[in-house]
Write a protein that holds these residues in place. Structure first.
Motif, short mmCIF file in Angstrom:
data_model
loop_
_atom_site.label_atom_id
_atom_site.label_comp_id
_atom_site.label_asym_id
_atom_site.label_seq_id
_atom_site.Cartn_x
_atom_site.Cartn_y
_atom_site.Cartn_z
N ALA A 109 60.34 54.01 38.74
CA ALA A 109 59.31 54.05 39.62
C ALA A 109 57.86 53.35 39.56
CB ALA A 109 59.90 54.92 40.60
N GLN A 110 57.26 53.74 38.24
CA GLN A 110 56.37 54.28 37.80
C GLN A 110 56.67 53.27 36.52
OE1 GLN A 110 53.89 54.92 39.07
NE2 GLN A 110 55.07 56.17 41.24
N PRO A 111 56.66 52.26 36.11
CA PRO A 111 56.00 51.47 34.79
C PRO A 111 55.00 51.47 33.70
CG PRO A 111 56.94 49.85 36.13
CD PRO A 111 56.77 51.10 37.12
N ASP A 112 54.38 51.41 35.40
CA ASP A 112 52.18 51.41 34.45
C ASP A 112 52.07 52.85 33.73
OD1 ASP A 112 52.14 49.01 35.41
OD2 ASP A 112 51.32 49.74 37.23
N LEU A 113 52.74 53.84 35.14
CA LEU A 113 52.48 54.96 33.87
C LEU A 113 53.24 55.26 32.64
CD1 LEU A 113 51.06 57.68 34.44
CD2 LEU A 113 52.93 58.42 36.02
N VAL A 114 54.84 54.24 32.54
CA VAL A 114 55.53 54.23 30.79
C VAL A 114 54.30 54.16 30.38
CG1 VAL A 114 57.03 53.68 29.53
CG2 VAL A 114 57.28 55.21 32.54
N ARG A 115 54.23 52.90 30.65
CA ARG A 115 53.23 52.01 29.79
C ARG A 115 52.25 52.86 29.34
NH1 ARG A 115 52.31 48.09 32.67
NH2 ARG A 115 54.06 47.48 32.48
N PHE A 116 51.21 53.15 30.27
CA PHE A 116 50.13 54.06 29.73
C PHE A 116 50.27 55.77 28.60
CE2 PHE A 116 47.79 57.90 30.51
CZ PHE A 116 46.21 57.53 29.88
N ARG A 143 49.17 54.66 23.11
CA ARG A 143 48.10 55.13 22.94
C ARG A 143 46.10 54.67 22.93
NH1 ARG A 143 48.70 57.06 16.75
NH2 ARG A 143 48.34 55.57 16.21
N GLU A 144 46.44 53.40 22.62
CA GLU A 144 45.28 52.35 23.11
C GLU A 144 45.31 51.62 25.07
OE1 GLU A 144 43.82 51.65 20.28
OE2 GLU A 144 45.31 52.91 19.31
N VAL A 145 45.95 52.25 25.95
CA VAL A 145 45.95 51.80 27.12
C VAL A 145 44.35 52.61 27.44
CG1 VAL A 145 47.04 51.13 28.93
CG2 VAL A 145 48.15 50.29 27.63
N ARG A 146 43.53 51.99 28.13
CA ARG A 146 42.90 53.34 28.93
C ARG A 146 42.90 52.66 30.14
NH1 ARG A 146 37.49 52.85 24.71
NH2 ARG A 146 38.60 54.11 22.74
N GLN A 147 43.90 52.20 30.86
CA GLN A 147 43.71 51.45 32.21
C GLN A 147 44.19 52.86 32.97
OE1 GLN A 147 44.03 47.78 33.37
NE2 GLN A 147 43.19 48.45 35.54
N PHE A 148 43.99 53.66 33.97
CA PHE A 148 45.28 54.78 34.18
C PHE A 148 46.13 53.46 35.65
CE2 PHE A 148 46.68 58.51 36.12
CZ PHE A 148 47.05 59.14 34.88
N PRO A 149 47.04 53.80 35.69
CA PRO A 149 47.57 53.54 36.90
C PRO A 149 46.88 53.50 38.68
CG PRO A 149 49.52 54.43 36.28
CD PRO A 149 48.07 54.97 35.33
N PRO A 150 46.81 52.55 38.92
CA PRO A 150 45.40 52.58 40.62
C PRO A 150 46.36 53.54 41.70
CG PRO A 150 46.61 50.21 40.34
CD PRO A 150 46.85 51.25 38.50
N ASP A 151 47.55 53.89 41.64
CA ASP A 151 48.58 54.86 42.85
C ASP A 151 48.55 56.53 41.83
OD1 ASP A 151 50.24 53.78 40.91
OD2 ASP A 151 51.41 53.09 42.54
N SER A 167 41.36 62.51 36.36
CA SER A 167 42.38 60.78 35.81
C SER A 167 41.17 59.61 35.13
CB SER A 167 42.06 59.87 37.05
OG SER A 167 43.74 60.57 38.34
N GLY A 168 39.55 60.20 35.29
CA GLY A 168 38.71 59.26 34.51
C GLY A 168 39.18 59.70 32.99
N PHE A 169 40.16 60.36 32.28
CA PHE A 169 39.25 60.63 31.18
C PHE A 169 39.95 59.56 30.90
CE2 PHE A 169 39.31 65.31 31.23
CZ PHE A 169 37.81 65.99 31.56
N ALA A 170 40.86 58.85 31.51
CA ALA A 170 41.86 57.47 30.99
C ALA A 170 40.83 56.85 29.75
CB ALA A 170 42.78 57.72 31.82
N GLN A 171 39.41 56.46 30.54
CA GLN A 171 38.65 55.97 29.79
C GLN A 171 38.46 56.05 28.55
OE1 GLN A 171 35.27 55.59 31.79
NE2 GLN A 171 35.21 57.99 31.71
N TYR A 172 38.53 57.19 27.81
CA TYR A 172 38.58 57.38 26.27
C TYR A 172 40.06 57.38 25.58
CZ TYR A 172 35.32 60.36 29.11
OH TYR A 172 33.84 60.83 29.52
N GLY A 173 39.41 57.00 24.14
CA GLY A 173 40.40 56.19 23.43
C GLY A 173 41.18 57.63 23.18
#
Length: 151
Positions: A13-20, A24-32, A95-101
């Protein structure tokens, strides 16, 4: 941590979260999805998979909360799903911590986290022991009045 407390089908149900989580290079947290944090000094722990709660039912200001929670002293975390608000307003959105590498070390980041009690096993319940026992007594008294006035 949230994948471990949720149903195995949660990842479907949360493929974007799995991808995140897996990249470890993804910096975009799922918006929902939002992650909130708090401190707890409780000697109790609590974890729950995706749960739903409605606050203010019948008041005209009802709000739906869909979230998962992990609380193990000294920290607690809440993950909200589907653009629903946190079950408690005082929780701090991290959630904003996702912007850090992955290897991005910064100094000077300071956050004031609220201290939330954990007494019951109910997710999203941040009442103290005293508040919980007072609510129990009030409910028992109300139940007694209903029994005494029923035909």
């Amino acid at each position: 941590m949230f994948f471990s407390v949720n149903n195995p089908r949660f990842q479907e149900a949360q493929p974007d979260l799995v991808r995140f989580v897996l990249n470890r290079e993804v910096r975009q947290f799922p918006p929902d999805v939002q992650i909130y944090a708090f401190y707890t000094l409780s000697n109790r722990m609590r974890s729950s998979g995706a749960s739903g709660a409605i606050q203010g039912l019948g008041s005209g200001n009802s709000r739906l909360h869909v979230f998962s929670e992990i609380a193990f002293a000294p920290f607690g975390f809440v993950m909200t799903l589907g653009d629903t608000p946190a079950p408690q307003r005082d929780l701090v959105d991290i959630s904003g911590f996702a912007q850090y590498g992955y290897r991005d070390w910064r100094t000077g980041i300071s956050i004031k986290l609220p201290v939330m009690p954990i007494y019951t096993g109910f997710p999203g319940d941040y009442r103290t022991r005293g508040q919980t026992l007072a609510d129990y007594a009030a409910n028992k008294a109300y139940e007694a009045t209903l029994k005494s006035t029923s035909p």
